[in-house]
Design an enzyme around this catalytic site. Structure first.
Site, mmCIF file in Angstrom:
data_model
loop_
_atom_site.group_PDB
_atom_site.id
_atom_site.type_symbol
_atom_site.label_atom_id
_atom_site.label_comp_id
_atom_site.label_asym_id
_atom_site.label_seq_id
_atom_site.Cartn_x
_atom_site.Cartn_y
_atom_site.Cartn_z
ATOM 1 N N ARG A 116 6.308 10.836 32.086
ATOM 2 C CA ARG A 116 6.536 10.763 30.645
ATOM 3 C C ARG A 116 5.634 9.691 30.041
ATOM 4 N NH1 ARG A 116 7.632 6.184 30.485
ATOM 5 N NH2 ARG A 116 7.556 6.128 28.225
ATOM 6 N N ALA B 195 3.110 9.114 26.340
ATOM 7 C CA ALA B 195 2.041 9.926 25.738
ATOM 8 C C ALA B 195 0.817 10.132 26.635
ATOM 9 C CB ALA B 195 1.621 9.282 24.422
ATOM 10 N N ARG C 42 6.482 20.052 26.162
ATOM 11 C CA ARG C 42 7.050 19.053 25.237
ATOM 12 C C ARG C 42 6.231 19.084 23.939
ATOM 13 N NH1 ARG C 42 8.584 13.318 27.432
ATOM 14 N NH2 ARG C 42 9.777 13.420 25.497
ATOM 15 N N GLN D 265 14.355 3.905 28.303
ATOM 16 C CA GLN D 265 13.019 3.633 28.868
ATOM 17 C C GLN D 265 12.680 2.139 28.803
ATOM 18 O OE1 GLN D 265 13.704 6.150 26.766
ATOM 19 N NE2 GLN D 265 12.332 7.881 27.002
ATOM 20 N N ASP E 213 3.267 8.444 19.866
ATOM 21 C CA ASP E 213 3.169 9.779 20.475
ATOM 22 C C ASP E 213 2.257 10.691 19.667
ATOM 23 O OD1 ASP E 213 5.244 9.914 22.836
ATOM 24 O OD2 ASP E 213 6.016 8.622 21.272
ATOM 25 N N ASN F 215 6.945 8.019 17.085
ATOM 26 C CA ASN F 215 7.167 7.267 18.322
ATOM 27 C C ASN F 215 8.651 7.404 18.672
ATOM 28 O OD1 ASN F 215 6.023 5.526 20.396
ATOM 29 N ND2 ASN F 215 7.340 3.926 19.573
HETATM 30 O O1 MRU Z 1 10.052 10.695 25.582
HETATM 31 P P1 MRU Z 1 9.053 9.781 26.235
HETATM 32 O O2 MRU Z 1 9.634 8.779 27.138
HETATM 33 O O3 MRU Z 1 7.883 10.535 26.797
HETATM 34 O O4 MRU Z 1 8.582 8.989 24.968
HETATM 35 C C1 MRU Z 1 7.338 8.612 24.735
HETATM 36 C C2 MRU Z 1 7.260 7.179 24.772
HETATM 37 O O5 MRU Z 1 7.199 6.643 25.841
HETATM 38 C C3 MRU Z 1 7.297 6.378 23.588
HETATM 39 O O6 MRU Z 1 7.558 6.974 22.412
HETATM 40 C C4 MRU Z 1 6.186 5.380 23.616
HETATM 41 O O7 MRU Z 1 6.541 4.341 22.838
HETATM 42 C C5 MRU Z 1 4.869 5.964 23.213
HETATM 43 S S1 MRU Z 1 4.047 6.688 24.518
HETATM 44 C C6 MRU Z 1 3.141 5.396 25.179
#
Ligand code: MRU
Length: 344
Positions: free
Chosen positions: A48, A50, A89, A188, A229, A239
């Protein structure tokens, strides 16, 4: 953990990734042998963040090209694989950018697709290094920095985005302290960001998601850096859910609020954040929590009223007016300059 790992990599026809669902309780590498297996790993958030999603998508595309190299319907099959990968996703822009980039390379040959996917991974790591350097210039000695979700090296191939400047500031022996939002419902922050910072001995503490207002209003936070994201042309930024309220609070209390992301996260076809698709995930993520008990056994337990349902949007959009600037691999820019980066 002594050996240096990337969060995701490809060898032969397999994609290897750190099983983020198990961290911080167990450190395990997962091998996805086919494009279909890599797609499941993306959907179930085994990998997971971005950047890692982008590279997983690129590798999945390369796997598909290799799987279908001797098929008579090569073109149709790789088109179908692109569709499957893009359906995993919806929000992270890098997933679409890298899948398409490798798909275009696959039209020439599967080997070309593989080369392109590896190049995309190296580009991702390079961007993080530059983001570390630019972002570090914003961090003063004795800074207290807040971050939300996980935008560290697990979320990208290496180093990450929001955490990259923090790693560098720490390496340069700046005295820093990090407030880590727990980031419900999947935590996370509490699970991954806190684990990453512990690995580097960076002083930090986990805070409940709803503690930010209190900390900001009492002068405990000097700077906030988050990842992204997807960034729209006007600077609106999707995000992890909860980012919007932190940004509004930061503006209220005059605290600089930066988004760290490579320019590959900008979606120039999106005029504003209203056009960014927001993923909705299973209500189970809100109703249940997973963790280890006192004997170290991993358990999933219900933490909500038995007869209630839950709504679980995974992202929100922070409007550009609340963002001080974007830390990218090309420099630091105010939201008003995002649109110009297309030609930069
Ligand atoms: O749903 P996820 O865990 O894939 O979410 C994405 C993220 O990790 C965050 O939104 C993050 O702050 C940006 S991606 C580096």
């Amino acid at each position: 953990m002594k050996k240096h790992y990337r969060a995701i990599w490809m060898e032969e026809n397999s994609v290897f990734m750190i099983e983020q669902n198990l961290l911080p309780f167990e450190y395990k590498i997962f091998e996805a042998k086919t494009c279909a297996e890599t797609c499941v790993a993306i959907k179930t958030m085994l990998t997971r963040g971005a950047g890692s999603l982008g590279i997983a998508a690129g590798y999945a595309m390369a796997q598909a090209a290799l799987e279908f190299q001797n098929s008579q319907n090569y073109s149709k099959n790789i088109e179908k694989a692109l569709f499957d990968i893009e359906s995993t996703r919806p929000t992270a822009q890098n997933l679409f950018v890298v899948a398409k980039r490798v798909f275009n390379a696959a039209k020439i040959s599967p080997q070309n697709a593989l080369r392109e996917a590896q190049q995309a991974a190296d580009d991702d790591a390079f961007c993080s290094e530059k983001i570390a350097e630019f972002g570090n210039s914003l961090i003063r000695d004795n800074s207290k920095i807040a971050t939300h979700c996980n935008a560290g090296w697990l979320a990208f191939v290496d180093l990450g985005t929001a955490l990259a400047p923090i790693y560098l500031a720490n390496k340069e022996k700046k005295n820093i302290f990090v407030y880590v939002d727990e980031t419900r419902p999947r935590s996370q922050g509490a699970r991954l960001t806190a684990w990453e910072l512990s690995q580097e001995n960076i002083p930090h503490t986990i805070i409940p998601d709803n503690a930010t207002g209190y900390l900001m209003s009492t002068g405990k936070i000097d700077l906030m850096i988050v990842g992204a994201d997807r960034i729209a042309k006007n600077g609106d930024t999707a995000n992890k859910i909860g980012t919007l309220e932190k940004a509004v609070l930061a503006k209220t209390f005059n605290i600089p609020f930066y988004v760290a992301a490579p320019t590959s996260t900008i979606d120039f076809s999106c005029e504003t954040g209203r056009n960014i698709p927001i993923e909705e995930r299973s209500e189970d993520e809100v109703l249940y929590q997973t963790g280890t008990d006192e004997n170290g056994i991993l358990r999933k337990i219900r933490v909500a009223s038995p007869n209630s349902s839950a709504f679980n949007p995974a992202f929100d959009v922070t409007f550009a007016q609340f963002i001080t600037g974007f830390i990218t691999e090309k420099g630091i820019f105010p939201p008003s300059e995002i649109k110009n980066l297309e030609k930069f």
